[in-house]
Design a protein around this motif. Structure first.
Motif, PDB file in Angstrom:
ATOM      1  N   VAL A  62       0.913  -1.346  -0.016  1.00 28.33           N
ATOM      2  CA  VAL A  62      -0.039   0.059  -0.185  1.00 28.33           C
ATOM      3  C   VAL A  62       1.012   1.165   0.096  1.00 28.33           C
ATOM      4  O   VAL A  62       1.951   1.323   0.826  1.00 28.33           O
ATOM      5  N   GLU A  63       0.505   2.158  -1.129  1.00 29.70           N
ATOM      6  CA  GLU A  63       1.448   3.318  -1.311  1.00 29.70           C
ATOM      7  C   GLU A  63       0.527   4.408  -0.956  1.00 29.70           C
ATOM      8  O   GLU A  63      -0.563   4.691  -1.394  1.00 29.70           O
ATOM      9  N   VAL A  64       1.141   5.502  -0.095  1.00 29.90           N
ATOM     10  CA  VAL A  64       0.502   6.589   0.065  1.00 29.90           C
ATOM     11  C   VAL A  64       1.225   7.961  -0.541  1.00 29.90           C
ATOM     12  O   VAL A  64       2.431   7.961  -0.397  1.00 29.90           O
ATOM     13  N   ASP A  65       0.693   8.535  -1.745  1.00 25.81           N
ATOM     14  CA  ASP A  65       1.628   9.380  -2.577  1.00 25.81           C
ATOM     15  C   ASP A  65       1.223  10.845  -2.264  1.00 25.81           C
ATOM     16  O   ASP A  65      -0.126  11.331  -2.238  1.00 25.81           O
ATOM     17  N   GLY A  66       2.080  11.403  -2.148  1.00 22.82           N
ATOM     18  CA  GLY A  66       2.151  13.099  -2.109  1.00 22.82           C
ATOM     19  C   GLY A  66       1.995  13.519  -3.462  1.00 22.82           C
ATOM     20  O   GLY A  66       1.925  12.959  -4.367  1.00 22.82           O
ATOM     21  N   GLY A  67       2.027  15.030  -3.523  1.00 20.73           N
ATOM     22  CA  GLY A  67       1.925  15.548  -4.805  1.00 20.73           C
ATOM     23  C   GLY A  67       2.851  15.426  -5.636  1.00 20.73           C
ATOM     24  O   GLY A  67       2.694  15.540  -6.982  1.00 20.73           O
ATOM     25  N   GLN A  68       4.073  15.229  -5.347  1.00 24.44           N
ATOM     26  CA  GLN A  68       5.163  14.902  -6.160  1.00 24.44           C
ATOM     27  C   GLN A  68       4.976  13.712  -7.082  1.00 24.44           C
ATOM     28  O   GLN A  68       5.577  13.641  -8.135  1.00 24.44           O
ATOM     29  N   HIS A  69       4.171  12.968  -6.786  1.00 30.84           N
ATOM     30  CA  HIS A  69       3.980  11.564  -7.143  1.00 30.84           C
ATOM     31  C   HIS A  69       2.930  12.061  -8.587  1.00 30.84           C
ATOM     32  O   HIS A  69       2.856  11.266  -9.415  1.00 30.84           O
ATOM     33  N   PHE A  70       2.558  13.109  -8.785  1.00 34.64           N
ATOM     34  CA  PHE A  70       1.631  13.686 -10.078  1.00 34.64           C
ATOM     35  C   PHE A  70       2.286  14.183 -11.223  1.00 34.64           C
ATOM     36  O   PHE A  70       2.086  14.395 -12.246  1.00 34.64           O
ATOM     37  N   GLU A  71       3.900  14.361 -10.757  1.00 34.03           N
ATOM     38  CA  GLU A  71       4.795  15.019 -11.970  1.00 34.03           C
ATOM     39  C   GLU A  71       5.037  13.661 -12.802  1.00 34.03           C
ATOM     40  O   GLU A  71       5.138  12.608 -12.408  1.00 34.03           O
ATOM     41  N   LEU A  72       5.239  14.292 -14.071  1.00 31.34           N
ATOM     42  CA  LEU A  72       5.312  13.110 -15.069  1.00 31.34           C
ATOM     43  C   LEU A  72       6.669  12.272 -14.752  1.00 31.34           C
ATOM     44  O   LEU A  72       6.613  10.961 -15.030  1.00 31.34           O
ATOM     45  N   GLU A  73       7.896  12.670 -14.403  1.00 33.79           N
ATOM     46  CA  GLU A  73       8.953  11.894 -14.178  1.00 33.79           C
ATOM     47  C   GLU A  73       8.669  10.830 -13.159  1.00 33.79           C
ATOM     48  O   GLU A  73       9.126   9.758 -13.022  1.00 33.79           O
ATOM     49  N   ASN A  74       8.070  11.496 -11.969  1.00 33.78           N
ATOM     50  CA  ASN A  74       7.607  10.536 -10.693  1.00 33.78           C
ATOM     51  C   ASN A  74       6.934   9.538 -11.042  1.00 33.78           C
ATOM     52  O   ASN A  74       6.697   8.397 -10.730  1.00 33.78           O
ATOM     53  N   GLN A  75       5.787   9.674 -12.199  1.00 34.72           N
ATOM     54  CA  GLN A  75       4.667   8.792 -12.376  1.00 34.72           C
ATOM     55  C   GLN A  75       5.388   7.835 -13.186  1.00 34.72           C
ATOM     56  O   GLN A  75       5.142   6.676 -12.916  1.00 34.72           O
ATOM     57  N   ARG A  76       6.350   7.996 -13.926  1.00 34.70           N
ATOM     58  CA  ARG A  76       7.264   7.110 -14.937  1.00 34.70           C
ATOM     59  C   ARG A  76       8.022   6.008 -13.766  1.00 34.70           C
ATOM     60  O   ARG A  76       7.921   4.890 -14.069  1.00 34.70           O
ATOM     61  N   HIS A  77       8.623   6.844 -12.662  1.00 33.43           N
ATOM     62  CA  HIS A  77       9.367   5.822 -11.775  1.00 33.43           C
ATOM     63  C   HIS A  77       8.341   5.015 -10.842  1.00 33.43           C
ATOM     64  O   HIS A  77       8.725   3.851 -10.727  1.00 33.43           O
ATOM     65  N   ASP A  78       7.036   5.506 -10.535  1.00 28.16           N
ATOM     66  CA  ASP A  78       5.978   4.706  -9.874  1.00 28.16           C
ATOM     67  C   ASP A  78       5.873   3.554 -10.917  1.00 28.16           C
ATOM     68  O   ASP A  78       5.455   2.411 -10.498  1.00 28.16           O
ATOM     69  N   GLU A  79       5.756   3.792 -12.320  1.00 25.64           N
ATOM     70  CA  GLU A  79       5.231   2.652 -13.106  1.00 25.64           C
ATOM     71  C   GLU A  79       6.246   1.747 -13.109  1.00 25.64           C
ATOM     72  O   GLU A  79       6.027   0.382 -12.935  1.00 25.64           O
ATOM     73  N   ARG A  80       7.580   2.058 -13.369  1.00 25.48           N
ATOM     74  CA  ARG A  80       8.571   1.080 -13.216  1.00 25.48           C
ATOM     75  C   ARG A  80       8.619   0.162 -11.779  1.00 25.48           C
ATOM     76  O   ARG A  80       8.998  -0.958 -11.596  1.00 25.48           O
ATOM     77  N   ARG A  81       8.401   1.118 -10.676  1.00 28.98           N
ATOM     78  CA  ARG A  81       8.153   0.533  -9.388  1.00 28.98           C
ATOM     79  C   ARG A  81       7.207  -0.746  -9.353  1.00 28.98           C
ATOM     80  O   ARG A  81       7.425  -1.757  -8.584  1.00 28.98           O
ATOM     81  N   ASP A  82       5.993  -0.222  -9.852  1.00 30.43           N
ATOM     82  CA  ASP A  82       4.672  -1.079  -9.657  1.00 30.43           C
ATOM     83  C   ASP A  82       5.107  -2.342 -10.513  1.00 30.43           C
ATOM     84  O   ASP A  82       4.687  -3.448 -10.022  1.00 30.43           O
TER      85      ASP A  82
END
Length: 121
Positions: A62-82
């Motif tokens: 379970v991940e709790v995401d702050g506002g930085q997770h909505f930035e494109l670069e961080n979204q890509r990182h989250d996709e790789r992580r997931d």
């Protein structure tokens, strides 16, 4: 057993000390086996990542995401992580801070439903 890089241990300890308000609120609902007797751990290293909350028995992150997770670069990182985490046989649930802070009962219910499903599989 899931492996992790040993150098993440200190970082995960620091993250446990510096949890956000949303993480603290969710932790108050997950700790002490409150959901179907399933143990959750906070800020747990898995592979090259540290996940917010992990329930090994349910194979759930379970991940709790702050506002930085909505930035494109961080979204890509989250996709790789997931992708990595799901490749390890884990389910990943993501909630943003506002969901947790404003709708904690709905968030807890969603987690309960996934844990129920994972335990019955």
């Amino acid at each position: 057993m899931l492996r992790y890089r040993a150098n993440l241990k200190g970082c995960s300890r620091q993250l446990r000390r510096d949890m956000t308000d949303a993480e603290q609120l969710l932790w108050s609902r997950l700790r002490r086996k409150q959901i179907l007797g399933v143990q959750f751990y906070r800020q747990r290293p898995i592979g090259d990542y540290i996940v917010d909350f992990f329930a090994p028995k349910a194979r759930l992150v379970v991940e709790v995401d702050g506002g930085q997770h909505f930035e494109l670069e961080n979204q890509r990182h989250d996709e790789r992580r997931d992708l990595y985490l799901t490749g390890q046989g884990l389910d990943v649930m993501r909630f943003d801070n506002l969901q947790v802070l404003n709708e904690i009962d709905a968030v807890a219910e969603a987690i309960f439903q996934v844990v129920t499903k994972r335990l019955s599989d």
